[in-house]
Design a protein around this motif. Structure first.
Motif, short mmCIF file in Angstrom:
data_model
loop_
_atom_site.label_atom_id
_atom_site.label_comp_id
_atom_site.label_asym_id
_atom_site.label_seq_id
_atom_site.Cartn_x
_atom_site.Cartn_y
_atom_site.Cartn_z
N LYS A 58 0.83 -1.20 0.00
CA LYS A 58 0.00 0.00 0.00
C LYS A 58 0.87 1.25 0.00
O LYS A 58 0.64 2.17 -0.78
CB LYS A 58 -0.88 0.00 1.25
N LEU A 80 2.54 1.73 -3.26
CA LEU A 80 1.63 2.22 -4.29
C LEU A 80 1.41 3.72 -4.13
O LEU A 80 1.39 4.46 -5.12
CB LEU A 80 0.29 1.47 -4.17
N ALA A 81 1.26 4.17 -2.89
CA ALA A 81 1.07 5.60 -2.65
C ALA A 81 2.31 6.37 -3.10
O ALA A 81 2.20 7.39 -3.77
CB ALA A 81 0.78 5.85 -1.17
N GLY A 107 2.39 6.51 -6.84
CA GLY A 107 1.42 7.46 -7.39
C GLY A 107 1.90 8.89 -7.24
O GLY A 107 1.85 9.68 -8.20
N VAL A 108 2.41 9.22 -6.08
CA VAL A 108 2.91 10.57 -5.83
C VAL A 108 4.03 10.89 -6.82
O VAL A 108 4.05 11.95 -7.45
CB VAL A 108 3.41 10.70 -4.37
#
Lengths: 54, 792
Positions: free
Chosen positions: B175, B178-179, B182-183
């Motif tokens: 998780k 993934l964050a 994305g950032v």
């Protein structure tokens, strides 16, 4: 071209919004199962609760 | 009704229908189902207007049976209820419950569960996860157990969601990864947008005020990327440096920080080049590589955890005492109700049932099991109530062993992986040196590009591919094997299996089923063969001896007062006559020889007078012929047996095996294996019995075929759980593929670095290209290993 002094800060705000939205969706398990989603397009949608779905 | 109906399958669970079955009207059509459980499941699905499920299921489901169970009679319910209730968490405006539904097999199941739950007013949100077979619900104003019962009402079984600590860590890691990804991705795009304006304008083509504004904006976006997204790299590098080693994160972190630091200085000063675009893109691309790697590890972990969650938490002794499954010891006699999971490896002492061992063998077809049959802990008892005597203790259960093996195989590193690890360390040192030499060299040569060239060299090299090359392939391969019924007990097994030249089969129980069958009936008196069989069947009906299985048939005759004489035979009354069935000296007063020498012969007699001979033969496994033929094409196939010569030659003749050794003692078998090895052959030994254990241990590689004994299992490198010999050629082919994939990976990693580092030092590679190249290289290695997810 002075407008760029407004546009660039706006772009920063938009990027901030996009990042916030993405992080929010990750935190809320929107990306938990990447396997199932590929099939969902094949299912018919029937939103009416208890209605007829054939 | 008609005969064809008896072969009909249940509309809901697809199990064959015994007898008449029940009928139900679904979407205007009459369908046959097998039991009331399925009937109510169909009704509920129809009532919710979700009959489309059946149509979807037929489209997506590749398996043939869904495990049927009746969870309402589950005796371990109390346990489970507690465990489920304790996992209920409160969230804003309600409660949240996560359960595991092992029956989820395809997208149609997730659709059915989600659609049904969403029709309920009390369920606010519901997410099913196909990969993890998990359902998460947020609800309010309902008893959680009611939701569990609701899902069970659809015909699924529900287990508490036991999440291991390792899994939780991996989930959290994924998780956060993934964050970060994305950032970095979103930020990278925006920074690139600003950078392109500068590139298009060319040097000095843009007013300094605007350029400076864009640099500051880039800085604003790049800072969180460098600090947050690239965080794991800095952390890893810091850890390496503190321990005075050089890991893969060192050059990465150094490149990111150096490029960012220089850009920061130039931005503040208002002159000089900035590299924000390189920094962000570089971080983003590297994170993609990391993300794929984590995903692959997570998949492995979750398949492992699935096997853990199969084990029931407790077991019920026949005495009525409930004990924790971990406390089961050999000799415990346990009650297992229909619909429950079997808590121990053992032998059925009472009752017949259907069992699903899908978790071990990938085979979803239920298997018929009766007294004397071996069952595995963690498999599902689908139908009858049975009593099981544990043959081994908890830590020796196949399922516990599998968990242990998983731990071992993840930490196991083949020889060349160890070398690669050491090599990677020197490699990093070399890269740091090469990067500084290039930067200094180009600076002295007067190139304005000196910094980006240095960066590119740092970034382009890919030690990760080098050290990822083998472990990834191995982890994937081990879990693939397990899903195909072959549990690997020793990490080096795949390496050794790939080198095998000669294959030795044990006969009884390996090439044959180990269950005798009646081959000949020779009447000696005025008795028809049918009559003789009926009487014999009646006498053997109560016996648990393996030979009794040969006589299993529906008989109109009933035997009374049956007595079993161990090692001799059985005696009993049918009508007013006393019959004996067994060895000739037990059945008859007169010593008569069997009609032929080969095979096993037993005699039926009435009041001491011989009536009929039964010639028993061990049946060849149906697939043995195919398998031996296909193996003979590329290997020397040999048969070893402890049985008499004639019997052995008959089977060898059928299978066209030329090299046969009969009447062998366990020591002879070991000697046979050693002799072949002395000739330089790598030998694969395949056996099943205690008498093969020593030979299995002596062989270069060994597979035990559904062994009844833990000793055999431990002697062999791998255990074939579903006794399907077809898996053997498959496994050898697979082992060779694993070897090839590992070689490909290493070759790629070496070649890539040799080609690309000189190019980067020559200044032909921009930093962003370098980042792309490095990530692509690791991703390629991981994806190549992921090809091993399929066995063929």
């Amino acid at each position: 071209m002075e407008v760029i002094f407004v546009l660039i800060p706006i772009s920063l705000v938009i990027v901030g919004g996009a990042v916030w939205a993405f992080v929010w969706s990750v935190r809320n398990d929107q990306f938990e199962d990447l396997e199932k989603q590929a099939y969902t397009i094949l299912f018919d949608e029937s939103d009416d609760k208890g209605g007829n779905s054939t | 009704m008609t005969l064809s109906l008896s072969q009909a399958v249940c509309f809901h669970c697809k199990m064959p229908i015994d007898g008449e079955g029940l009928s139900v009207v679904v979407a205007g059509e009459t369908r046959q189902v097998c039991c009331h459980g399925c009937l109510s499941a169909v009704r509920q699905i129809d009532r919710l207007h979700l009959a489309d499920y059946y149509q979807y299921r037929d489209r997506f489901d590749k398996g043939d049976t869904e495990a049927k169970r009746d969870a309402s009679r589950d005796a371990s319910r109390v346990d489970r209820t507690e465990e489920i209730l304790s996992s209920v968490a409160s969230v804003r405006g309600g409660l949240r419950l996560s359960v595991r539904v092992p029956d989820i097999r395809c997208a149609a199941c997730t659709w059915l569960i989600e659609s049904s739950l969403r029709q309920r007013e009390d369920v606010r949100r519901c997410v099913t996860n196909l990969a993890d077979k998990r359902v998460t619900m947020e609800f309010s104003g309902t008893d959680p157990m009611e939701l569990v019962a609701f899902i069970e009402g659809l015909g699924f079984s529900v287990l508490p969601d036991r999440v291991s600590e390792a899994q939780r860590v991996l989930d959290a890691e994924r998780k956060s990864m993934l964050a970060r990804l994305g950032v970095a991705g979103i930020g990278m795009m925006q920074v690139m947008m600003y950078a392109i304006a500068t590139y298009v304008a060319g040097p000095g083509g843009i007013e300094p005020a605007y350029a400076s504004l864009m640099h500051w904006a880039s800085l604003a976006i790049a800072t969180p990327i460098v600090v947050y997204s690239a965080g794991p790299f800095h952390k890893g590098a810091w850890r390496d440096l503190r321990h005075l080693t050089l890991g893969m994160d060192v050059p990465v972190s150094l490149a990111v920080l150096a490029a960012f630091g220089l850009s920061l200085v130039h931005t503040v000063r208002g002159s000089g080049d900035v590299y924000f675009d390189s920094v962000t893109m570089f971080t983003f691309l590297l994170l993609i590589g990391r993300f794929i790697e984590t995903g692959s590890r997570r998949r492995f972990q979750s398949s492992r955890m699935l096997s853990d969650s199969l084990m029931p938490a407790s077991a019920l002794l026949v005495s009525g005492v409930r004990i924790s499954a971990t406390n089961i010891v050999a000799g415990d006699v346990l009650k297992v109700g229909p619909g429950e999971s079997i808590p121990a490896d053992g032998v059925i002492t009472e009752g017949t049932t259907w069992v699903s061992e899908a978790a071990f063998t990938g085979e979803s077809k239920p298997l018929s099991r009766g007294p004397g049959s071996r069952v595995l802990a963690g498999s599902d008892n689908l139908e009858g109530a049975i009593t099981v005597r544990a043959t081994v203790s908890y830590s020796d259960f196949v399922i516990s062993m599998i968990s242990k093996l998983y731990e071992e195989s993840t930490s196991y590193k083949p020889r060349f992986a160890l070398i690669a690890d050491v090599a990677a360390r020197y490699f990093v040192a070399f890269i740091l040196l090469a990067a500084s030499v290039s930067a200094v060299g180009w600076y002295m040569a007067g190139s304005p590009e000196w910094f980006s060239i240095g960066l590119a060299v740092l970034v382009v090299s890919c030690p990760c591919a080098l050290s990822l090359a083998t472990p990834v392939a191995y982890t994937v391969a081990v879990s693939t094997m397990r899903n195909n019924g072959l549990v690997i007990g020793n990490g080096t097994f795949l390496e050794r299996l790939a080198r095998v030249r000669r294959i030795i089969f044990d006969k009884t129980g390996t090439l044959t089923t180990g269950k005798p069958r009646i081959e000949h009936i020779v009447p000696l008196d005025e008795i028809s063969t049918d009559e003789a069989l009926d009487i014999a069947a009646a006498l053997e009906a109560e016996s648990h001896h393996p030979i009794a299985r040969a006589f299993e048939r529906a008989t109109p005759v009933v035997a009374h007062g049956v007595r079993v004489f161990p090692g001799k035979g059985v005696a009993g009354r049918v009508g007013d006559r006393t019959y004996r069935l067994g060895k000739s000296d037990f059945a008859s007063h007169i010593d008569i020889g069997p009609p032929r020498q080969d095979g096993t012969w037993i005699l039926l007699s009435a009041a001491g007078k011989p009536l009929a001979w039964f010639g028993l033969a061990d049946e060849m496994r149906p697939e043995a012929m195919d398998v031996v033929q296909s193996l003979k094409a590329s290997f020397d196939v040999v048969m070893f047996t402890g049985d008499a010569d004639i019997e052995a030659r008959r089977l060898a003749g059928l299978l066209a095996i030329d090299d046969v050794s009969a009447s062998m003692s366990p020591e002879d078998k070991v000697r046979g294996v050693r002799a072949a090895q002395a000739r330089g052959d790598n030998v694969l030994m395949i056996g099943d019995g205690i008498n093969d254990a020593a030979a299995l241990a002596a062989a270069s590689a060994s597979i035990s075929v559904s062994p009844a004994d833990i000793v055999v299992q431990e002697a062999a490198d791998a255990t074939l759980l579903n006794a399907d010999l077809h898996r053997i050629p498959l496994a050898i082919g697979f082992a060779r593929r694993v070897r090839r994939v590992i070689r490909e990976n290493i070759a790629w990693a070496v070649l890539y670095n040799i080609v690309v580092i000189p190019l980067a030092m020559a200044g032909l590679v921009a930093p962003w290209m370098a980042a792309l190249g490095m990530s692509a290289s690791s991703v390629l290695v991981v994806l190549n290993a992921n090809r091993l997810h399929r066995i063929s």
